[in-house]
Design a protein around this motif. Sequence first.
Motif, PDB file in Angstrom:
ATOM      1  N   UNK A  92      -6.469  38.187 -84.647  1.00  0.00           N
ATOM      2  CA  UNK A  92      -5.948  38.798 -84.603  1.00  0.00           C
ATOM      3  C   UNK A  92      -4.695  39.735 -85.597  1.00  0.00           C
ATOM      4  N   UNK A  93      -3.440  39.073 -85.629  1.00  0.00           N
ATOM      5  CA  UNK A  93      -2.368  39.552 -86.598  1.00  0.00           C
ATOM      6  C   UNK A  93      -2.968  39.542 -87.763  1.00  0.00           C
ATOM      7  N   UNK A 143       0.993  44.000 -87.523  1.00  0.00           N
ATOM      8  CA  UNK A 143       1.532  44.724 -88.387  1.00  0.00           C
ATOM      9  C   UNK A 143       2.059  45.331 -89.515  1.00  0.00           C
ATOM     10  N   UNK A 144       2.313  44.105 -90.163  1.00  0.00           N
ATOM     11  CA  UNK A 144       3.143  44.249 -91.343  1.00  0.00           C
ATOM     12  C   UNK A 144       2.897  44.364 -92.359  1.00  0.00           C
ATOM     13  N   UNK A 184      -5.278  47.575 -89.985  1.00  0.00           N
ATOM     14  CA  UNK A 184      -4.985  48.693 -89.823  1.00  0.00           C
ATOM     15  C   UNK A 184      -4.252  49.057 -89.542  1.00  0.00           C
ATOM     16  N   UNK A 185      -2.657  48.587 -90.134  1.00  0.00           N
ATOM     17  CA  UNK A 185      -1.689  48.948 -90.479  1.00  0.00           C
ATOM     18  C   UNK A 185      -1.507  49.429 -92.102  1.00  0.00           C
ATOM     19  N   UNK A 227      -0.975  34.045 -96.439  1.00  0.00           N
ATOM     20  CA  UNK A 227       0.578  33.821 -95.107  1.00  0.00           C
ATOM     21  C   UNK A 227      -0.089  33.312 -94.615  1.00  0.00           C
ATOM     22  N   UNK A 228      -0.901  34.043 -93.561  1.00  0.00           N
ATOM     23  CA  UNK A 228      -1.747  33.725 -92.137  1.00  0.00           C
ATOM     24  C   UNK A 228      -2.345  33.156 -92.257  1.00  0.00           C
ATOM     25  N   UNK A 229      -3.685  32.536 -92.679  1.00  0.00           N
ATOM     26  CA  UNK A 229      -4.298  31.881 -93.250  1.00  0.00           C
ATOM     27  C   UNK A 229      -4.104  30.717 -93.070  1.00  0.00           C
TER      28      UNK A 229
END
Length: 196
Positions: A31-32, A102-103, A38-39, A74-76
């Motif tokens: 989701x992030x 959305x960063x 998208x951003x 960073x996210x995964x």
Amino acid sequence: MKAAAKQVVLLLNLIRLWPTLLIVAFSASDAPIRADIRRWCAILFHEEPIGFALLHRHIHLMVFFREYRNLVYLRLPFSRAYRWMMPPLASLHLDIPDLGPGCFIQHGFSTMVAVERIGANFWLNQQVSIGYSNDDDCPTIGNDVTVRPGAKIVGKLRIGDGATIGLNTVVTGNVPAGATVFGVPGRIIWRNRVDA
């Protein structure tokens, strides 16, 4: 011709991208990442990708935007195991245990970010330092915050929702929601009216 060459580059890089593609497609943390994609697409390409176009744009961003790679890694989970296949931007250091969706990182070279938390829709520019004033004092940043090139944000402080930190500004105290801060030391030069 230029578009065809880009497509060839993207196809050749699929081999290096398979770990992130699998994780983005099937991970619980998608989701992030999807909000990030998208951003980035809204800002860079003025589009809102859905379905397969979302994965295609992920591939495009991974190949052509090293700052995006830093964000994805960073996210995964377990990113150290596979990030060597597509190295991130070496001069961009992100230590963010809680990063909202959305960063967007625009030109992230020579940038260091060490914070407790950053909210949704964060916008970061180059040559920015955000971090500790000692071993445990680091900033907390709200939603929809923009940090312009060369800014310095240091210490245990809070940047409110919708704030903008101007070019080469030094922030050492709290910034209220909706404020634009500029200068050395940073002073509020504009404040958006917040309706109760």
